[in-house]
Write a protein that holds these residues in place. Structure first.
Motif, PDB file in Angstrom:
ATOM      1  N   GLY A   1      20.799  -9.893  -4.714  1.00  5.92           N
ATOM      2  CA  GLY A   1      20.546 -11.108  -3.975  1.00  5.92           C
ATOM      3  C   GLY A   1      19.162 -11.019  -3.364  1.00  5.92           C
ATOM      4  N   GLY A   2      18.928 -11.811  -2.360  1.00  5.48           N
ATOM      5  CA  GLY A   2      17.608 -11.844  -1.757  1.00  5.48           C
ATOM      6  C   GLY A   2      17.181 -10.510  -1.169  1.00  5.48           C
ATOM      7  N   SER A   3      18.125  -9.731  -0.644  1.00  2.00           N
ATOM      8  CA  SER A   3      17.725  -8.511   0.065  1.00  2.00           C
ATOM      9  C   SER A   3      17.048  -7.491  -0.854  1.00  2.00           C
ATOM     10  CB  SER A   3      18.941  -7.907   0.779  1.00  2.00           C
ATOM     11  OG  SER A   3      19.398  -8.822   1.761  1.00  2.00           O
ATOM     12  N   PRO A   4      17.662  -7.092  -1.985  1.00  2.00           N
ATOM     13  CA  PRO A   4      16.955  -6.156  -2.864  1.00  2.00           C
ATOM     14  C   PRO A   4      15.652  -6.723  -3.434  1.00  2.00           C
ATOM     15  CG  PRO A   4      19.302  -6.148  -3.362  1.00  2.00           C
ATOM     16  CD  PRO A   4      19.064  -7.296  -2.423  1.00  2.00           C
ATOM     17  N   ILE A   5      15.633  -8.020  -3.725  1.00  2.00           N
ATOM     18  CA  ILE A   5      14.394  -8.584  -4.291  1.00  2.00           C
ATOM     19  C   ILE A   5      13.292  -8.569  -3.232  1.00  2.00           C
ATOM     20  CG2 ILE A   5      13.319 -10.597  -5.374  1.00  2.00           C
ATOM     21  CD1 ILE A   5      16.040 -11.319  -6.581  1.00  2.00           C
ATOM     22  N   ASP A   6      13.620  -8.963  -2.021  1.00  4.60           N
ATOM     23  CA  ASP A   6      12.622  -8.942  -0.945  1.00  4.60           C
ATOM     24  C   ASP A   6      12.149  -7.515  -0.666  1.00  4.60           C
ATOM     25  OD1 ASP A   6      12.908 -11.634  -0.771  1.00  4.60           O
ATOM     26  OD2 ASP A   6      13.669 -11.691   1.283  1.00  4.60           O
ATOM     27  N   ALA A   7      13.103  -6.579  -0.604  1.00  6.04           N
ATOM     28  CA  ALA A   7      12.732  -5.181  -0.341  1.00  6.04           C
ATOM     29  C   ALA A   7      11.838  -4.646  -1.459  1.00  6.04           C
ATOM     30  CB  ALA A   7      13.990  -4.325  -0.213  1.00  6.04           C
ATOM     31  N   ALA A   8      12.174  -4.980  -2.706  1.00  4.79           N
ATOM     32  CA  ALA A   8      11.398  -4.487  -3.847  1.00  4.79           C
ATOM     33  C   ALA A   8       9.969  -4.999  -3.832  1.00  4.79           C
ATOM     34  CB  ALA A   8      12.088  -4.896  -5.151  1.00  4.79           C
ATOM     35  N   LYS A   9       9.801  -6.260  -3.429  1.00  2.00           N
ATOM     36  CA  LYS A   9       8.450  -6.821  -3.376  1.00  2.00           C
ATOM     37  C   LYS A   9       7.574  -6.032  -2.412  1.00  2.00           C
ATOM     38  CE  LYS A   9       9.676 -11.668  -4.108  1.00  2.00           C
ATOM     39  NZ  LYS A   9       9.930 -12.933  -3.384  1.00  2.00           N
ATOM     40  N   VAL A  10       8.118  -5.810  -1.223  1.00  2.00           N
ATOM     41  CA  VAL A  10       7.317  -5.128  -0.205  1.00  2.00           C
ATOM     42  C   VAL A  10       7.105  -3.666  -0.605  1.00  2.00           C
ATOM     43  CG1 VAL A  10       7.126  -4.589   2.246  1.00  2.00           C
ATOM     44  CG2 VAL A  10       8.172  -6.742   1.533  1.00  2.00           C
ATOM     45  N   ALA A  11       8.121  -3.050  -1.207  1.00  2.00           N
ATOM     46  CA  ALA A  11       7.967  -1.676  -1.682  1.00  2.00           C
ATOM     47  C   ALA A  11       6.911  -1.595  -2.786  1.00  2.00           C
ATOM     48  CB  ALA A  11       9.310  -1.152  -2.198  1.00  2.00           C
ATOM     49  N   ALA A  12       6.891  -2.585  -3.680  1.00  2.00           N
ATOM     50  CA  ALA A  12       5.900  -2.596  -4.767  1.00  2.00           C
ATOM     51  C   ALA A  12       4.485  -2.684  -4.214  1.00  2.00           C
ATOM     52  CB  ALA A  12       6.177  -3.761  -5.719  1.00  2.00           C
ATOM     53  N   ALA A  13       4.330  -3.388  -3.097  1.00  2.00           N
ATOM     54  CA  ALA A  13       3.014  -3.470  -2.459  1.00  2.00           C
ATOM     55  C   ALA A  13       2.674  -2.161  -1.750  1.00  2.00           C
ATOM     56  CB  ALA A  13       2.979  -4.641  -1.475  1.00  2.00           C
ATOM     57  N   LEU A  14       3.641  -1.630  -0.990  1.00  2.00           N
ATOM     58  CA  LEU A  14       3.398  -0.386  -0.240  1.00  2.00           C
ATOM     59  C   LEU A  14       3.139   0.791  -1.185  1.00  2.00           C
ATOM     60  CD1 LEU A  14       6.165  -0.676   2.504  1.00  2.00           C
ATOM     61  CD2 LEU A  14       3.682  -0.796   2.864  1.00  2.00           C
ATOM     62  N   ALA A  15       3.682   0.732  -2.396  1.00  2.00           N
ATOM     63  CA  ALA A  15       3.498   1.840  -3.348  1.00  2.00           C
ATOM     64  C   ALA A  15       2.033   2.025  -3.723  1.00  2.00           C
ATOM     65  CB  ALA A  15       4.342   1.598  -4.595  1.00  2.00           C
ATOM     66  N   VAL A  16       1.279   0.927  -3.745  1.00  2.00           N
ATOM     67  CA  VAL A  16      -0.135   1.032  -4.126  1.00  2.00           C
ATOM     68  C   VAL A  16      -1.075   0.786  -2.957  1.00  2.00           C
ATOM     69  CG1 VAL A  16       0.191   0.502  -6.570  1.00  2.00           C
ATOM     70  CG2 VAL A  16      -0.118  -1.367  -4.943  1.00  2.00           C
ATOM     71  N   GLN A  17      -0.524   0.371  -1.840  1.00  2.00           N
ATOM     72  CA  GLN A  17      -1.373   0.083  -0.678  1.00  2.00           C
ATOM     73  C   GLN A  17      -0.635   0.529   0.580  1.00  2.00           C
ATOM     74  OE1 GLN A  17      -2.940  -3.983  -0.601  1.00  2.00           O
ATOM     75  NE2 GLN A  17      -3.193  -3.843   1.603  1.00  2.00           N
ATOM     76  N   PRO A  18      -0.564   1.841   0.779  1.00  2.00           N
ATOM     77  CA  PRO A  18       0.220   2.342   1.917  1.00  2.00           C
ATOM     78  C   PRO A  18      -0.382   1.880   3.245  1.00  2.00           C
ATOM     79  CG  PRO A  18      -0.416   4.123   0.396  1.00  2.00           C
ATOM     80  CD  PRO A  18      -1.207   2.925   0.014  1.00  2.00           C
ATOM     81  N   VAL A  19       0.501   1.512   4.166  1.00  2.00           N
ATOM     82  CA  VAL A  19       0.055   1.160   5.523  1.00  2.00           C
ATOM     83  C   VAL A  19       0.982   1.864   6.515  1.00  2.00           C
ATOM     84  CG1 VAL A  19      -0.794  -1.120   4.792  1.00  2.00           C
ATOM     85  CG2 VAL A  19       1.507  -0.909   5.750  1.00  2.00           C
ATOM     86  N   GLU A  20       0.577   1.910   7.753  1.00  2.00           N
ATOM     87  CA  GLU A  20       1.428   2.447   8.812  1.00  2.00           C
ATOM     88  C   GLU A  20       2.636   1.527   9.010  1.00  2.00           C
ATOM     89  OE1 GLU A  20       1.138   5.248  10.788  1.00  2.00           O
ATOM     90  OE2 GLU A  20      -0.421   5.779   9.321  1.00  2.00           O
ATOM     91  N   ARG A  21       3.761   2.134   9.403  1.00  2.00           N
ATOM     92  CA  ARG A  21       4.958   1.332   9.660  1.00  2.00           C
ATOM     93  C   ARG A  21       4.683   0.219  10.657  1.00  2.00           C
ATOM     94  NH1 ARG A  21      10.312   4.118   8.464  1.00  2.00           N
ATOM     95  NH2 ARG A  21       9.402   5.414   6.893  1.00  2.00           N
ATOM     96  N   SER A  22       3.954   0.550  11.691  1.00  2.00           N
ATOM     97  CA  SER A  22       3.721  -0.425  12.759  1.00  2.00           C
ATOM     98  C   SER A  22       2.840  -1.582  12.283  1.00  2.00           C
ATOM     99  CB  SER A  22       3.059   0.269  13.949  1.00  2.00           C
ATOM    100  OG  SER A  22       1.846   0.870  13.513  1.00  2.00           O
ATOM    101  N   ALA A  23       2.141  -1.360  11.151  1.00  2.00           N
ATOM    102  CA  ALA A  23       1.213  -2.391  10.677  1.00  2.00           C
ATOM    103  C   ALA A  23       1.805  -3.245   9.559  1.00  2.00           C
ATOM    104  CB  ALA A  23      -0.081  -1.735  10.181  1.00  2.00           C
ATOM    105  N   LEU A  24       3.099  -2.993   9.240  1.00  2.00           N
ATOM    106  CA  LEU A  24       3.663  -3.688   8.076  1.00  2.00           C
ATOM    107  C   LEU A  24       3.524  -5.202   8.183  1.00  2.00           C
ATOM    108  CD1 LEU A  24       5.246  -3.726   5.419  1.00  2.00           C
ATOM    109  CD2 LEU A  24       7.359  -3.689   6.754  1.00  2.00           C
ATOM    110  N   PHE A  25       3.894  -5.758   9.336  1.00  2.00           N
ATOM    111  CA  PHE A  25       3.959  -7.223   9.432  1.00  2.00           C
ATOM    112  C   PHE A  25       2.597  -7.859   9.707  1.00  2.00           C
ATOM    113  CE2 PHE A  25       8.351  -5.867  10.416  1.00  2.00           C
ATOM    114  CZ  PHE A  25       8.985  -6.514   9.370  1.00  2.00           C
ATOM    115  N   SER A  26       1.592  -7.022   9.956  1.00  2.00           N
ATOM    116  CA  SER A  26       0.258  -7.583  10.162  1.00  2.00           C
ATOM    117  C   SER A  26      -0.675  -7.277   8.989  1.00  2.00           C
ATOM    118  CB  SER A  26      -0.343  -7.026  11.456  1.00  2.00           C
ATOM    119  OG  SER A  26      -0.361  -5.611  11.406  1.00  2.00           O
ATOM    120  N   SER A  27      -0.171  -6.583   7.975  1.00  2.00           N
ATOM    121  CA  SER A  27      -1.027  -6.195   6.853  1.00  2.00           C
ATOM    122  C   SER A  27      -1.162  -7.332   5.841  1.00  2.00           C
ATOM    123  CB  SER A  27      -0.455  -4.970   6.140  1.00  2.00           C
ATOM    124  OG  SER A  27      -0.483  -3.858   6.995  1.00  2.00           O
TER     125      SER A  27
END
Lengths: 382, 382
Positions: free
Chosen positions: B94-120
């Motif tokens: 459902g939406g949860s795995p797809i949403d999680a996968a999108k953000v994980a796919a971005a973080l995999a190539v562009q790591p950011v600090e946890r605290s900066a996730l929502f501002s990156s």
């Protein structure tokens, strides 16, 4: 089923300048591909150059595209792009410059022999933007470039996902000066795209949603098209309707109507949209005998009760220019033979026989409102 | 106005295997992101692995995504993608795995600090495919990953064009075993997307065309949803309707209804689609006082004569689980305060005031069919 349309579409008055930063993705130097006059007359060329200058991008221009672009023209534009080391391409115009620009953008990075143009598979192209200046082809959102194919004596589509423009800028101000006749012909072209999409073997719920909205919008403009030169709100409605119809055929392709229309355009120089419009009503009458449901769906979107009324409306919009007497039997037989070989035929949900195509040609060109020889509606099978 | 949706959508039974060659563009090794159970139970996981094996692609799996995915979960999935040197990501769920996968796919190539996730700002991501197993979120065609944001005590959307999946595979067989309640909640989520799109400041003729078709299709399924566990044709209709609605919000975003719904989900664990559905009818009643035309457009697509009938239909579909008595005044006031800060508010054609949000919460949760305290419809302004 399958849906794909990756172009970014930007709409609204002055949208090129407003969204000029997007043009930067085309690179430092762009080739503008257009026809001789209209882009200068309607202000689109000046708007584009202003936006490029503001971005610090340079440009050169190929402005020799004619209606129904030739192989020579696309090779010349590609050659210029290479000589001038262009990074991207921007097309301004009706379907012809946009189609020519797509194929030139591909040839610029993947040169092929002239004789191999229509058999080549293009996997890449220079990045491209398109600025439509008619509301008809929807070419700004399709992966096709339709080029005059003299070897096959028709127009042939070069198609590849690489040919989708990256960007499309839709500004209805550029259509304001278009004569009523071009406005009608191009609107009918768009209408034919949307309707053909609903009769394609590749139609999907997505393409049907876009097609119905496009058909409804164009039909809403019929009265305005019959009565006057349309103002800006009608121009804008026709522009996005043609854009929606382009998204439709980007996924469904066109069907038998386009295959037949190309004959009238190639051999008789009848404008592309007009050629489709002459054939559309009688073609649908034949489909109706075999697939009532889809035709009812189309009529509901048109808001028109029956196909006879729709055909009369098209005849009234298009007016009488060519009559059946101008076409002899052997000529129409040859058109039916050629059209029956086109791949658009098997793309039709009810693939018409060669004889059915001939009958549609005859019924359309010899229609009661044109001259004599009315025919009762028959099916598309022999 | 602006439209962009670059995902290739493939539809139909067995479409993953039939179109498996498309998966090759994700690279040699892919990370499958999913929840603990459903992908195994509904056959989608097996279909995907069969297709990957047939392509000679290897895979690993992160199967710990829960409803309303957390920051921890997306960082863990991204970490696994990096450790396993994955070239691409495939989400099933459902939406949860797809949403999680999108953000994980971005973080995999562009790591950011946890605290900066929502501002990156994410400019790139591993290429991704999505296989929805509910017909609701449309996340397979959006550039958003909605993640639980504990710091802000809500759900927050991470958005970037780089997050659009390259591919979406729509196979309604995977929904066949879904309980009626999940089927309804997810269908109402999709309906809310389509309706919110038509009430967004970013709506366009393209998004409106898709929204009307989506609304019409979902409303066509209301009777089937009230009466029985839907069969395959209804499942398929809901699936492509939710996909169309996804294309809508990919361009328009959601509006105040989602901002309010997130409160009920974050603090009360009310299912996302249900939360929107509880609020939808009364929200529209308030919009109606200020924008009759748009509401009439929505009602025409619904094929329902008035908003009262629509609200009753939603109440009947959702059933009574929570009543107004469960919420005290201070709690609802706090939800209204928080929701009024969300960016979805200014995305609404008629941005509701904080007091209007509070009134919608109260009217929705204390509705006559739930318990007491009926309120007369008022406008969205204070």
């Amino acid at each position: 089923m399958h849906y794909y349309m990756p172009t970014t579409v930007v709409m609204g008055d002055h949208c090129i300048f407003e969204h000029r930063s997007r043009l930067k993705e085309l690179g430092n130097k762009v080739l503008i591909v257009t026809g001789r006059n209209s882009a200068h007359a309607n202000g689109s060329y000046a708007d584009l150059v202003q936006a490029l200058n503001a971005n610090g991008q340079t440009h050169c221009c190929y402005d020799q595209v004619m209606s129904n672009p030739t192989v020579d023209c696309v090779f010349a534009a590609a050659e210029l792009a290479r000589e001038e080391h262009c990074d991207g391409v921007i097309a301004i115009g009706g379907g012809s410059p946009i189609d020519a620009a797509k194929v030139a953008a591909a040839l610029a990075v993947q040169p092929v022999e002239r004789s191999a143009l229509f058999s080549s598979v293009f996997s890449r192209a220079l990045p491209m933007a398109a600025v439509p200046t008619t509301a008809g082809t929807g070419a700004e959102v399709t992966p096709n470039g339709v080029i005059t194919n003299d070897a096959a004596q028709t127009k042939t589509s070069v198609a590849s996902p690489a040919l989708f423009p990256r960007l499309a800028f839709l500004d209805a101000r550029y259509m304001q000066g278009l004569p009523r006749r071009i406005t009608i012909n191009t609107a009918i072209d768009a209408l034919s795209h949307a309707i053909e999409g609903m009769l394609s073997v590749r139609s999907s719920p997505v393409s049907d949603a876009l097609a119905r909205a496009s058909i409804r919008a164009i039909a809403d403009c019929f009265t305005a098209l019959e009565e006057e030169t349309p103002g800006h709100p009608i121009r804008e409605k026709l522009l996005w309707a043609s854009n929606l119809a382009g998204m439709v055929i980007a996924n469904t392709g066109t069907i038998a109507i386009h295959a037949m229309g190309y004959m009238l355009t190639y051999f008789r120089r009848i404008d592309h949209g007009r050629a489709n419009g002459l054939l559309l009503g009688r073609y649908l009458q034949r489909v109706h005998a075999q697939d009532t449901r889809r035709i009812q769906d189309i009529l509901a979107a048109l808001g028109i009760p029956d196909l006879e009324t729709f055909t009369e409306t098209l005849d009234r919009l298009l007016g009488i220019e060519e009559t059946g007497e101008a076409f002899d039997a052997a000529e129409l037989a040859s058109y039916a033979d050629r059209a029956s070989q086109a791949k658009n035929i098997t793309n039709s949900v009810i693939p018409p026989s060669r004889d059915a195509l001939l009958a549609v040609f005859r019924e359309s060109l010899f229609s009661p409102s044109r001259n004599s020889m009315p025919k009762p509606p028959q099916s598309l099978s022999p």
